[in-house]
Design a protein around this motif. Structure first.
Motif, PDB file in Angstrom:
ATOM      1  N   CYS A  34       0.840  -1.195   0.000  1.00 40.63           N
ATOM      2  CA  CYS A  34       0.000   0.000   0.000  1.00 40.63           C
ATOM      3  C   CYS A  34       0.874   1.243   0.000  1.00 40.63           C
ATOM      4  O   CYS A  34       1.774   1.372   0.814  1.00 40.63           O
ATOM      5  CB  CYS A  34      -0.917   0.003   1.220  1.00 40.63           C
ATOM      6  SG  CYS A  34      -1.893   1.500   1.332  1.00 40.63           S
ATOM      7  N   ASN A  36      -0.066   4.118   0.769  1.00 37.89           N
ATOM      8  CA  ASN A  36      -0.525   5.022   1.823  1.00 37.89           C
ATOM      9  C   ASN A  36       0.000   4.582   3.184  1.00 37.89           C
ATOM     10  O   ASN A  36       0.535   5.393   3.922  1.00 37.89           O
ATOM     11  CB  ASN A  36      -2.050   5.068   1.821  1.00 37.89           C
ATOM     12  CG  ASN A  36      -2.605   6.148   2.713  1.00 37.89           C
ATOM     13  OD1 ASN A  36      -2.074   7.255   2.742  1.00 37.89           O
ATOM     14  ND2 ASN A  36      -3.637   5.836   3.448  1.00 37.89           N
ATOM     15  N   CYS A  37      -0.144   3.286   3.544  1.00 39.38           N
ATOM     16  CA  CYS A  37       0.307   2.845   4.870  1.00 39.38           C
ATOM     17  C   CYS A  37       1.371   1.761   4.812  1.00 39.38           C
ATOM     18  O   CYS A  37       1.764   1.244   5.840  1.00 39.38           O
ATOM     19  CB  CYS A  37      -0.881   2.437   5.734  1.00 39.38           C
ATOM     20  SG  CYS A  37      -2.067   1.382   4.915  1.00 39.38           S
ATOM     21  N   CYS A  46      -6.318  -2.016   0.010  1.00 35.31           N
ATOM     22  CA  CYS A  46      -5.608  -2.170   1.272  1.00 35.31           C
ATOM     23  C   CYS A  46      -6.615  -2.461   2.382  1.00 35.31           C
ATOM     24  O   CYS A  46      -7.574  -1.709   2.542  1.00 35.31           O
ATOM     25  CB  CYS A  46      -4.827  -0.897   1.580  1.00 35.31           C
ATOM     26  SG  CYS A  46      -4.168  -0.871   3.246  1.00 35.31           S
ATOM     27  N   CYS A  49      -6.512   0.784   5.049  1.00 36.19           N
ATOM     28  CA  CYS A  49      -7.026   2.124   4.730  1.00 36.19           C
ATOM     29  C   CYS A  49      -7.993   2.137   3.534  1.00 36.19           C
ATOM     30  O   CYS A  49      -8.640   3.146   3.279  1.00 36.19           O
ATOM     31  CB  CYS A  49      -5.886   3.095   4.474  1.00 36.19           C
ATOM     32  SG  CYS A  49      -5.032   2.767   2.934  1.00 36.19           S
TER      33      CYS A  49
HETATM   34 ZN    ZN Z   1      -3.190   1.229   3.200  1.00 41.63          ZN
END
Ligand code: ZN
Length: 309
Positions: A34, A36-37, A46, A49
């Motif tokens: 991911c 983002n995280c 994901c 998130c």
């Molecule tokens: Zn994520």
């Protein structure tokens, strides 16, 4: 003979396809990180998130795809939903009510999008390049209909004139009712999407009474029926957009009969039972509606007689 058999087979195949719930594509086993995280996972989104696995640097194509997805035309299949709403509306509604939410375009979002398109079409974005109804023409009709007993009108017949002289009050009520009906017709032509939703909402109580224990949904809830009616309004709006685009306003009003198809498919009743139930529901609504208008008009008439000069 062989050709006939083939056609029969095709129809049977189509029928089976209609009833089959929409198929969701299988998932790949590829692992993603991911952006983002930074979790590692297998799947399309994901799990922490919810960001899509396909997220990547922006390019023209990615930006366009994001935009399209934002409006539900990619992932949730705007075009698939339109296809299904025409070919298998009732079965689409069944899928949706039974939990296949992500496979279809959300009903209300779809309604507002279609209503916007419909407004554009009835207000000039069509083959004539003109708003669907000539307003000056419609106003003329309204003026002659709304004219009081003393008013003279060249288009008026002698019979109508003598009727007005003999029964001025009845003539006035008649002209008010005529004016209301005329206004409603114009509204229906200009705002077909709003009109159909209003009608379906008005009739929803009656429909709920007649369809709440159907073979396919023995325990239909009112909110479920409400969502179904929004999809049915969407179906009607799609047809009305096509008809209005070609200036076929008459067909738009007949398209209301097509609402029988999704009701039949989702309920599982026979054609005749569905028609009987729907027509009864409409009739009850119509009678109540006329009663309401009559009461309203007589209240106004009484008010005018009591306080008017
Ligand atoms: Zn994520």
């Amino acid at each position: 003979m062989k050709k006939k058999l083939k056609l029969k087979e095709k129809i049977q195949k189509f029928r089976a396809w209609r009833e089959r719930p929409c198929k969701v594509a299988p998932m790949s086993t590829e692992e993603h990180e991911c952006l983002n995280c930074h979790d590692h996972y297998v799947g399309k989104y994901c799990p922490r998130c919810g960001q899509a696995a396909t997220t990547q640097r922006f390019s023209m194509k990615v930006a366009a795809e994001n935009f399209v997805n934002e409006y539900g035309m990619g992932e949730r299949g705007m075009f698939r939903t339109i296809r299904d709403i025409i070919l298998r509306p009732g079965f689409l509604i069944l899928d949706y009510l039974r939990g296949m939410r992500m496979s279809y375009f959300a009903p209300f979002k779809m309604y507002f999008l279609l209503a916007a398109i419909s407004l554009l079409v009835t207000h000039g974005l069509n083959i004539t390049g003109q708003p669907l109804q000539d307003d000056s023409e419609a106003d003329k009709v309204e003026v002659s209909a709304g004219k009081d007993a003393e008013g003279t009108d060249k288009t008026e017949t002698d019979a109508a004139k003598s009727f007005k002289e003999e029964y001025p009050r009845q003539a006035k009520i008649h002209s008010i009712v005529y004016g209301v009906v005329n206004k409603m017709e114009r509204f229906a032509q200009k705002y077909p999407s709003i009109n159909i939703l209003l009608i379906l909402m008005l009739i929803s109580g009656n429909l709920y009474f007649f369809f709440r224990h159907s073979p396919n949904i023995p325990d239909l809830r009112y909110p479920e029926l409400f969502i179904s009616l929004v999809y049915i309004a969407n179906m009607y709006t799609i047809y009305s957009i096509v008809f209005s685009f070609f200036g076929l306003t008459k067909l738009t009003s007949y398209a209301i009969f097509l609402t029988i198809i999704p009701l039949k498919q989702m309920s599982g009743y026979s054609w005749w039972r569905t028609i009987l139930k729907t027509v009864t529901a409409f009739t009850i609504m119509f009678v109540l509606f006329v009663l309401f208008i009559v009461i309203a008009v007589s209240c106004i008439a009484m008010f005018v007689r009591a306080f008017g000069s």
